[in-house]
Design a protein around this motif. Sequence first.
Motif, short mmCIF file in Angstrom:
data_model
loop_
_atom_site.label_atom_id
_atom_site.label_comp_id
_atom_site.label_asym_id
_atom_site.label_seq_id
_atom_site.Cartn_x
_atom_site.Cartn_y
_atom_site.Cartn_z
N CYS A 74 -4.31 3.13 6.78
CA CYS A 74 -2.94 2.75 6.41
C CYS A 74 -2.87 1.40 5.74
O CYS A 74 -2.27 1.26 4.70
CB CYS A 74 -2.05 2.73 7.64
N HIS A 75 -3.46 0.45 6.32
CA HIS A 75 -3.14 -0.88 5.85
C HIS A 75 -4.25 -1.49 5.01
O HIS A 75 -4.88 -2.44 5.37
CB HIS A 75 -2.68 -1.73 7.01
N HIS A 89 0.85 -1.20 0.00
CA HIS A 89 0.00 0.00 0.00
C HIS A 89 0.88 1.24 0.00
O HIS A 89 2.05 1.18 0.33
CB HIS A 89 -0.94 0.01 1.20
N HIS A 97 4.82 0.01 0.49
CA HIS A 97 5.41 -1.02 1.35
C HIS A 97 4.36 -2.04 1.76
O HIS A 97 3.16 -1.78 1.74
CB HIS A 97 6.13 -0.41 2.56
N HIS A 136 0.76 5.26 1.41
CA HIS A 136 0.04 6.16 2.31
C HIS A 136 -0.41 7.44 1.63
O HIS A 136 -1.20 8.19 2.17
CB HIS A 136 0.91 6.53 3.50
FE LIG Z 1 1.80 1.43 5.96
#
Ligand SMILES: [Fe+2]
Length: 99
Positions: free
Chosen positions: A88-89, A5, A57, A7
């Motif tokens: 974020c994830h 992903h 990342h 950000h």
């Molecule tokens: Fe992340």
Amino acid sequence: MVMPHNHRMWAVIGIYTGREDNVFWRRLKGTPNKIEAAGAKALCEMDAEPLGTDIIHSVINPINKLTGAIHIYGGDFLPSNAASGTPCHYSNIGQTENG
Ligand SMILES: [Fe+2]
């Protein structure tokens, strides 16, 4: 595991307990929805890692213990990432700046 992903803004990750292994990815020229591994870094307690705006990342916790980290983002993270439906994830790699 947290899938690859972006950000969409700079960030700093600081680990205060446990460990996380990051794989860094780059987009393949001419095929923007494809990525390839470009590097990796294991982050342990007391480590901090800056992530630039374009960094992609993925993250895995390789140990049988909780990993805790503080994430600092260079912007209003939730609205910027809400369009992808993920904080974020999430996996937002298939999306470009235009959606
Ligand atoms: Fe992340």
